[in-house]
Every structure is written in structure tokens, then in C-alpha cells.
Design an enzyme around this catalytic site. Structure first.
Site, mmCIF file in Angstrom:
data_model
loop_
_atom_site.group_PDB
_atom_site.id
_atom_site.type_symbol
_atom_site.label_atom_id
_atom_site.label_comp_id
_atom_site.label_asym_id
_atom_site.label_seq_id
_atom_site.Cartn_x
_atom_site.Cartn_y
_atom_site.Cartn_z
ATOM 1 N N LYS A 113 -19.251 3.272 -18.320
ATOM 2 C CA LYS A 113 -20.033 4.506 -18.188
ATOM 3 C C LYS A 113 -21.283 4.244 -17.359
ATOM 4 C CE LYS A 113 -23.365 6.588 -20.301
ATOM 5 N NZ LYS A 113 -24.056 7.359 -19.252
ATOM 6 N N CYS A 140 -35.681 -4.545 -14.246
ATOM 7 C CA CYS A 140 -35.917 -5.070 -15.596
ATOM 8 C C CYS A 140 -36.753 -6.348 -15.551
ATOM 9 C CB CYS A 140 -34.596 -5.340 -16.288
ATOM 10 S SG CYS A 140 -33.465 -6.289 -15.268
ATOM 11 N N GLU A 164 -43.130 -1.598 -21.014
ATOM 12 C CA GLU A 164 -42.422 -1.617 -19.735
ATOM 13 C C GLU A 164 -42.628 -0.249 -19.064
ATOM 14 O OE1 GLU A 164 -38.091 -1.608 -19.836
ATOM 15 O OE2 GLU A 164 -38.134 -3.153 -18.293
ATOM 16 N N GLU A 189 -28.429 -6.642 -22.236
ATOM 17 C CA GLU A 189 -29.438 -6.978 -21.218
ATOM 18 C C GLU A 189 -30.464 -5.860 -21.273
ATOM 19 O OE1 GLU A 189 -29.473 -9.632 -19.368
ATOM 20 O OE2 GLU A 189 -27.410 -10.314 -19.056
HETATM 21 P P1 TAP Z 1 -31.220 3.617 -21.239
HETATM 22 O O1 TAP Z 1 -31.829 4.924 -21.482
HETATM 23 O O2 TAP Z 1 -31.116 2.661 -22.366
HETATM 24 O O3 TAP Z 1 -29.762 3.922 -20.653
HETATM 25 C C1 TAP Z 1 -28.854 2.922 -20.288
HETATM 26 C C2 TAP Z 1 -27.459 3.470 -20.388
HETATM 27 O O4 TAP Z 1 -27.131 3.744 -21.743
HETATM 28 C C3 TAP Z 1 -27.256 4.774 -19.648
HETATM 29 O O5 TAP Z 1 -25.954 4.817 -19.112
HETATM 30 C C4 TAP Z 1 -27.419 5.792 -20.770
HETATM 31 O O6 TAP Z 1 -26.853 7.042 -20.498
HETATM 32 C C5 TAP Z 1 -26.704 5.089 -21.898
HETATM 33 N N1 TAP Z 1 -27.074 5.526 -23.237
HETATM 34 C C6 TAP Z 1 -28.154 6.257 -23.640
HETATM 35 N N2 TAP Z 1 -28.128 6.426 -24.986
HETATM 36 C C7 TAP Z 1 -27.015 5.780 -25.445
HETATM 37 C C8 TAP Z 1 -26.450 5.570 -26.751
HETATM 38 N N3 TAP Z 1 -27.035 6.044 -27.859
HETATM 39 N N4 TAP Z 1 -25.322 4.853 -26.856
HETATM 40 C C9 TAP Z 1 -24.736 4.323 -25.759
HETATM 41 N N5 TAP Z 1 -25.214 4.499 -24.501
HETATM 42 C C10 TAP Z 1 -26.346 5.207 -24.347
HETATM 43 O O7 TAP Z 1 -31.928 2.822 -20.073
HETATM 44 P P2 TAP Z 1 -32.269 3.367 -18.611
HETATM 45 O O8 TAP Z 1 -33.467 4.214 -18.712
HETATM 46 O O9 TAP Z 1 -31.060 3.915 -17.957
HETATM 47 O O10 TAP Z 1 -32.588 2.002 -17.865
HETATM 48 C C11 TAP Z 1 -33.819 1.423 -17.893
HETATM 49 C C12 TAP Z 1 -33.838 0.250 -18.854
HETATM 50 O O11 TAP Z 1 -32.809 -0.686 -18.554
HETATM 51 C C13 TAP Z 1 -35.122 -0.528 -18.746
HETATM 52 O O12 TAP Z 1 -35.624 -0.808 -20.020
HETATM 53 C C14 TAP Z 1 -34.703 -1.819 -18.058
HETATM 54 O O13 TAP Z 1 -35.510 -2.913 -18.309
HETATM 55 C C15 TAP Z 1 -33.331 -2.005 -18.534
HETATM 56 N N6 TAP Z 1 -32.572 -2.837 -17.611
HETATM 57 C C16 TAP Z 1 -32.304 -4.102 -17.989
HETATM 58 C C17 TAP Z 1 -31.619 -4.947 -17.140
HETATM 59 C C18 TAP Z 1 -31.343 -6.324 -17.582
HETATM 60 S S1 TAP Z 1 -30.276 -7.157 -16.720
HETATM 61 N N7 TAP Z 1 -31.919 -6.848 -18.612
HETATM 62 C C19 TAP Z 1 -31.190 -4.488 -15.899
HETATM 63 C C20 TAP Z 1 -31.481 -3.196 -15.528
HETATM 64 C C21 TAP Z 1 -32.172 -2.366 -16.419
HETATM 65 P P3 TAP Z 1 -27.800 8.129 -19.727
HETATM 66 O O14 TAP Z 1 -27.948 7.604 -18.362
HETATM 67 O O15 TAP Z 1 -27.075 9.360 -19.714
HETATM 68 O O16 TAP Z 1 -29.070 8.183 -20.498
#
Ligand code: TAP
Length: 476
Positions: free
Chosen positions: A182, A290, A387, A256
Site C-alpha cells: 500500500k 526520516c 520530527e 522503519e
Molecule cells: P504515516 O502517517 O505513518 O503513514 C505511513 C503509511 O502508513 C501511509 O501509507 C499511511 O497511509 C499508512 N497508515 C496510516 N495509518 C495506518 C494504520 N493505522 N495502519 C496501517 N497503515 C497506516 O507516515 P507518513 O506521514 O506517511 O510518513 C512520514 C513518516 O515516515 C516520518 O515520521 C518519517 O520519519 C517516516 N519515515 C521513516 C523512514 C525510515 S526508513 N525510517 C523512511 C521514510 C519515512 P496514508 O498515506 O493514507 O496516511
């Protein structure tokens, strides 16, 4: 203010369809129980496409298709044959690199220079790298006959849409698993183009399935009984929820999550090089990284010099049209993310830190935020702890190496860190003491498929990339 107008010739390399279905069992299909949502260009707010939203029934169909493909085709297939498909996918990614880069920049807002020179080459490199492992799993130091797990449910964020897909899908397929992935709601389009590439590569139906949707779709996927392995990249909050839902099941989990990395500059570092590293550390990909170097720790004796150099360099950054090859900082990925960045920076000012941005004309449509630094930041400030995930740098100082270590480790996260110094012995001394999964020395934000990546503490567990990345998808 100026009007954002994407360069028409670069835009034309992408054949965008008005609407996209779900990719299940090798075909694009209509959602059975979901609706649809719009994916927009964050630089202009124009609608790029209408995308299917997968409901629980669609997720179930996708998991069943993946299970069938695992049982009947992909699981029993010899590694050398799986490798051929992965090599083929890698080559098609290279052939269609321009199209993928433009679409990534349109959907995500990142500068084309980055999607063209960093994201897409790394995506191809990941498939090449893991293709090489597919027939050598018995020699990976994981036992003589490691076995795949089954269906992997993979959920990824919006900051590196295709690269995060590659980090997930390439090792899963190389090890003989099938996947349901997804993508993030705001950046589904390159994952759907990747689905077309799977068709082009004649990948057996059901080996890769893409279910688009919001958080509820991700939740249905990670909670599905047919999923043997959950791989999640995203925020620490959602990671916690997923860990709770997986607890007590037989599912394997890798997370991650977020970060708040320290980029540490010592007084013997070459200042110009360090300034480049600081800029790359926090303004690459608008700070939607991240492992971004979002906390700058400067040794007091060079504080004035480093800060003056940083401000001079920031004044040269070009913010604007992601499809312009001269752009350094593109659009913020979504209105919601822009709001989060604004809120945290307002808190930074209210808490007494001093805010500075270079003069910077921002487009009047779309989501934009000028490169920003805060000085006079203390460790208790929210901007030093939370963050921000945007182009915002918090600057702190230190006197001794021990103080630098203490401040760098004073965070619940532990994903990455950077050290700038002329002394090799100091690099080793620091790297030993920093609680971070990745420590860069005299560079920052460098990635390579051979190198394991992942966090300590609240930044998650498990490693992606390298030989270590195979382990997450194998019973060893
Ligand atoms: P999230 O809001 O956590 O979303 C990540 C993914 O999870 C999206 O596809 C999201 O869908 C989905 N999601 C949301 N709620 C969920 C649930 N209850 N159950 C399962 N899946 C769910 O993060 P984001 O805002 O997209 O990304 C930013 C974060 O990612 C930052 O904290 C960043 O540090 C972290 N990040 C970490 C890494 C590594 S390698 N550590 C790399 C990149 C990013 P939607 O898009 O529809 O909300």
C-alpha cells in the site's frame, strides 16, 4: 508571487490516465467495496488522477491473489529464475527512468534533479542488487536453506514513494515471498506505474499487488490473517499501532520509523564542505527525510563561521517548480504536512528560538515553505525534539566531543547521525558512542543498496538493504 507552470515538454513524457484501478492478480481492477480519491500535484494543487480506494474486501482479494502466486508459482520457483524477473524489472526501470522521475516529481513535489539523479537510479540499483542475491540465499550467512515467509503486507510513506517501494519489494521477491503493497495516499502514482512495469516484465500474476488507499487500507492489510510478514515505514505513532495489532499473532514485523538526527560539526572540519553537508542534510527532499540532519550541533569555536557560511549558501537555494532542473527545494508534499511544519515553527518562535530564512519568493498556489533555520535552540525546545519533516534546521552548540555525544543521543529516536571532522580517530570514537543506525562521516544522506539501514530506539527495528535486509523476509 509567481504562477507555477510546469514545463510542458518534461510533463509530456508521462502518459497519465484520468483514473487508476487496483493492481490485483496481474490486472488493474475496479475496487469492489471502496471508493476513490484524488492524487494532486502539491506544486500546483491540480488533480493528477482519480485513484481507487481499496476496502477490506479488496485487500482480501489482493492477499488471496498473492497467496495463490506464492503457493503455485513464486515460492517453488528456483532462485535463478526469480533473479531473471528482478533483473528484467531493474532494466525496465532504467529504460523508463525519465518517465518515472517526472511522475515522481509531479506527485510528490520533489525536485526533478533529485528524482532523476537519486531516487530512480537507487530504485534500479536495489532491484539489481537483490536480483543478485536470489540464487545465493544459502550463502548469505543465514543457514544453508533459508525459506520465504509467504505473503508480505507492506505499507510505505510519501517521502520517497518509489524508493521505499523498491526497499520493500526487491528483497521480498528475491527471497521468494509475494507482496501486497500500500503506497501513501498522497503519492500512489509511481507505484501504479511500477505495476505496469511488472506487467511489462511478464512477472507472474499475483506476485506483486498494489492496493491504493488511506490509513484504513493499510490497517486492513496489516491486520489480514493471510499476511505472514508486515513491513512498515512511516511515523512512530502509526508504527506503534501496527506493533500492537501484530502482537500475539505469528506475523513477523519490521518497522522503519521517524528520526531527529544530529549533524555534528567539529572545529577542524573543512567549513565549506561541512556547510554543503548541512544543506544537503536538511534541505534535500524538502527535509521530508526520516534520517534528515535536522539538529545541527556546531562546536562553539566555529559557530560564527559555520553560521555565516550556512546563511550565504541558503540564500542561493532556488525554491520552486519541481520540474525545473535548477530547482533545489521543491513543494511540501501536502497541505497537512505544510500545516504541521507551520505549527512546529510557530512553537519554535514562541519558545524563544530565533528564526531565519533567506529572502525567498514562493509560488502563490501549491504548498511551499522557505528553507528555515532556528538558532538559540535549547534541548528542551519542541523544535529540537519533535520530527518536523520539513526544511527546518535547529542549531545547537557544544564544546567537547563528550557533550556532542550526549546532546546527539538526547532524543527518543536513533536513526542516523553525521560527523564532520578531520580526525579519523575522532570519527571512530564518536561512531562508537552515537546511538544511531547509520553514522555518516564527512558526508550525509548517502544511500547504497549494499548497506543496511534502520534505527535504534523509537526509530524502529529490523534492517533494510544489504545482506541484512534479506533476513526480514526469511525463516532462518
Ligand atoms: P504515516 O502517517 O505513518 O503513514 C505511513 C503509511 O502508513 C501511509 O501509507 C499511511 O497511509 C499508512 N497508515 C496510516 N495509518 C495506518 C494504520 N493505522 N495502519 C496501517 N497503515 C497506516 O507516515 P507518513 O506521514 O506517511 O510518513 C512520514 C513518516 O515516515 C516520518 O515520521 C518519517 O520519519 C517516516 N519515515 C521513516 C523512514 C525510515 S526508513 N525510517 C523512511 C521514510 C519515512 P496514508 O498515506 O493514507 O496516511
Amino acid at each position: 508571487m509567481f504562477e507555477y507552470a510546469p514545463a510542458p515538454e518534461s510533463r509530456s513524457v508521462v502518459d497519465l490516465k484520468p483514473s487508476y484501478g487496483l493492481f490485483i492478480g496481474g490486472d488493474f481492477v475496479e475496487p469492489g467495496d471502496g471508493g476513490s480519491f484524488k492524487s494532486i500535484n502539491p506544486a500546483s494543487e491540480e488533480v493528477l488522477a482519480e485513484v481507487a480506494e481499496a476496502g477490506p474486501g479488496d485487500v482480501d482479494r489482493a492477499v488471496r491473489a498473492a497467496r495463490r502466486a506464492y503457493d503455485e508459482v513464486w515460492g517453488p520457483m528456483p532462485g535463478r529464475d526469480r533473479a531473471k524477473y528482478l533483473f528484467r524489472i531493474a532494466r525496465i526501470i532504467q529504460e523508463r527512468a525519465r518517465e518515472l522521475a517526472v511522475l515522481e516529481s509531479l506527485d510528490n513535489g520533489k525536485p526533478i534533479r533529485e528524482s532523476r539523479d537519486v531516487d530512480i537510479p537507487l530504485v534500479a540499483a536495489h532491484f539489481f542488487y537483490y536480483a543478485g542475491w536470489a540464487d545465493k540465499l544459502g550463502h548469505a550467512g543465514l543457514g544453508s536453506d533459508p525459506r520465504p515467509l509467504g505473503v508480505a503486507g507492506q505499507v510505505i510513506p510519501w517521502n520517497f514513494p518509489l524508493l521505499m517501494l523498491a526497499w520493500k519489494i526487491a528483497p521480498a521477491l528475491a527471497t521468494g515471498n509475494t507482496v501486497v503493497l500500500k503506497p501513501a495516499e498522497t503519492t500512489p502514482l509511481t507505484a501504479l506505474l511500477f505495476a505496469e512495469i511488472c506487467q511489462q516484465a511478464d512477472l507472474p500474476p499475483g506476485v506483486v499487488n498494489i492496493v491504493t488507499g488511506a490509513g484504513a487500507t493499510g490497517q486492513a492489510l496489516v491486520e489480514h490473517d493471510g499476511v505472514a510478514k508486515v513491513a512498515f515505514t512511516g511515523s512512530t505513532d502509526v508504527g506503534r499501532q501496527i506493533a500492537r495489532s501484530v502482537a500475539g499473532t505469528r506475523k513477523r514485523l519490521t518497522l522503519e520509523l521517524g528520526g531527529k538526527a544530529a549533524n555534528i560539526v567539529f572545529d577542524d572540519a573543512p567549513v565549506d564542505q561541512a556547510v554543503e553537508g548541512i544543506v544537503n542534510g536538511i534541505f534535500f527532499n524538502q527535509g521530508h527525510v526520516c534520517c534528515a540532519g535536522s539538529r545541527l550541533l556546531v562546536q562553539e569555536s566555529v559557530y560564527d563561521e559555520v553560521l555565516a557560511g550556512l546563511k550565504r549558501r541558503m540564500a542561493q537555494l532556488r525554491v520552486g517548480d519541481p520540474l525545473d532542473k535548477n530547482t533545489d527545494v521543491g513543494a511540501i508534499n501536502s497541505a497537512a504536512q505544510l500545516e504541521r511544519i507551520r505549527t512546529l515553527t510557530e512553537i519554535g518562535s514562541a519558545e524563544g528560538a530565533e528564526r531565519w530564512s533567506p529572502p525567498c519568493e514562493l509560488p502563490d498556489r501549491g504548498f511551499w515553505f522557505a528553507p528555515t533555520i532556528f538558532t538559540g535552540v535549547s534541548q528542551t525546545h519542541r523544535i529540537a525534539r519533535d520530527e518536523i519533516f520539513g526544511p527546518v534546521l535547529s542549531v545547537l552548540t557544544f564544546r567537547t566531543p563528550a557533550e556532542a555525544v550526549e546532546k546527539a543521543n538526547n532524543t527518543p529516536y536513533g536513526l542516523s547521525a553525521g560527523i564532520w571532522t578531520d580526525k579519523g580517530s575522532r570519527i571512530l570514537w564518536m561512531a562508537d558512542r552515537l546511538r544511531a543506525g547509520v553514522v555518516w562521516a564527512n558526508t550525509f544522506n548517502k544511500f547504497d543498496p549494499t548497506s543496511p539501514f534502520g534505527g535504534f530506539k523509537e526509530s524502529g527495528y529490523g534492517r533494510e538493504g544489504g545482506r541484512h535486509g534479506l533476513e526480514a523476509y526469511l525463516d532462518v
